[in-house]
Design an enzyme around this catalytic site. Structure first.
Site, PDB file in Angstrom:
ATOM      1  N   ASP A   1       0.873  -1.163   0.000  1.00  0.00           N
ATOM      2  CA  ASP A   1       0.000   0.000   0.000  1.00  0.00           C
ATOM      3  C   ASP A   1       0.917   1.221   0.000  1.00  0.00           C
ATOM      4  O   ASP A   1       2.121   1.107   0.261  1.00  0.00           O
ATOM      5  CB  ASP A   1      -0.879  -0.044   1.254  1.00  0.00           C
ATOM      6  CG  ASP A   1      -1.662   1.222   1.472  1.00  0.00           C
ATOM      7  OD1 ASP A   1      -2.364   1.656   0.532  1.00  0.00           O
ATOM      8  OD2 ASP A   1      -1.566   1.798   2.567  1.00  0.00           O
TER       9      ASP A   1
ATOM     10  N   ASP B   1      -0.252   5.143   0.956  1.00  0.00           N
ATOM     11  CA  ASP B   1      -0.564   6.102   2.016  1.00  0.00           C
ATOM     12  C   ASP B   1      -0.683   5.393   3.366  1.00  0.00           C
ATOM     13  O   ASP B   1      -1.490   4.472   3.522  1.00  0.00           O
ATOM     14  CB  ASP B   1      -1.870   6.827   1.716  1.00  0.00           C
ATOM     15  CG  ASP B   1      -1.810   7.625   0.423  1.00  0.00           C
ATOM     16  OD1 ASP B   1      -0.725   8.127   0.086  1.00  0.00           O
ATOM     17  OD2 ASP B   1      -2.847   7.735  -0.259  1.00  0.00           O
TER      18      ASP B   1
ATOM     19  N   ASP C   1      -1.724  -0.840   5.844  1.00  0.00           N
ATOM     20  CA  ASP C   1      -1.988  -0.247   7.159  1.00  0.00           C
ATOM     21  C   ASP C   1      -3.450  -0.254   7.574  1.00  0.00           C
ATOM     22  O   ASP C   1      -3.757   0.088   8.716  1.00  0.00           O
ATOM     23  CB  ASP C   1      -1.480   1.198   7.196  1.00  0.00           C
ATOM     24  CG  ASP C   1      -2.338   2.128   6.337  1.00  0.00           C
ATOM     25  OD1 ASP C   1      -2.520   1.832   5.135  1.00  0.00           O
ATOM     26  OD2 ASP C   1      -2.838   3.133   6.868  1.00  0.00           O
TER      27      ASP C   1
END
Length: 224
Positions: free
Chosen positions: A10, A12, A172
């Site tokens: 991922d 961001d 995240d």
């Protein structure tokens, strides 16, 4: 776990702390539409599900919701503002370039799967000198599907030539976990990103607190 071939990341909240830059672009947009601005911490709680949902949340938090007839214009204006928003090298989380270099030195292929729009993703990666790490990049509008759909991750895996038995996802939030599960691969969660609920409750195979812990955790998963 068989021989590891690829790691899909991922962006961001995993590789970069993009919330300040996103906040700058969102606030320019809100100001254009005569809305009050919002803070970085508010934006941290809004990101992760793609720009259209981010914008709906930002407009809902500052007054009336987005007029569906104006949604395309608002979205394109936001992309323009975001592309013009300089990305700070300080936004890269500690240890990211060094760790990615180490993974490449191990012979691993690296991919990126983000819900950030593709054209903005390309610009951000270029500005931060991170594009060179990834053989395959899928933005939130690259395909008809995006995370949490496993097809988003599977497309990156296919481009890397990685099998389900040879790939791991790193992210995240809950969308990363769900997409990895949908693609049939293990997933490592970072504890410092933008989760919408506690990281320990997301169901990842492992959790790391610092990006430099990733190589050792990949080894741990491989030996299970």
């Amino acid at each position: 776990m068989p021989q590891l071939q690829a790691v899909i990341f991922d962006l961001d909240g995993t590789l970069i702390d993009s919330a300040p830059d996103i906040t700058g672009a969102v606030n320019k947009l809100l100001t254009r539409y005569s809305r009050p601005t919002i803070g970085v911490e508010q934006v941290r709680g809004m990101v992760g599900d793609g720009a259209p949902i981010l914008l709906r949340r930002a407009f809902a938090a500052t007054g009336a919701e987005i007029d569906p007839l104006a949604s395309d214009e608002i979205y394109q204006t936001f992309l323009d503002y975001y592309e013009q928003q300089p990305s700070s090298l300080d936004s890269i989380f500690p240890g990211v370039p060094e760790t990615l270099d180490l993974l490449l030195a191990r012979g691993l292929k690296l991919g990126l799967c983000t819900n950030k729009p593709e054209r903005v993703t390309t610009e951000v990666l270029a500005q931060l000198d991170l594009a060179r790490y990834f053989e395959s990049v899928a933005g939130g509008d690259t395909l008809p599907v995006r995370k949490p759909d496993g097809g988003h991750v599977s497309w990156v895996m296919e481009r890397l030539g990685a099998s389900k038995d040879g790939a791991v996802m790193v992210g995240d939030n809950h969308n990363d976990i769900a997409a990895a599960r949908g693609a049939g691969i293990p997933v490592i969660a970072v504890s410092y990103g933008y989760p919408h609920f506690p990281t320990a409750e997301m169901g990842a195979d492992a959790i790391i607190d610092h990006f430099t812990e990733l190589p050792a955790m990949l080894d741990t998963l491989a030996n299970r």
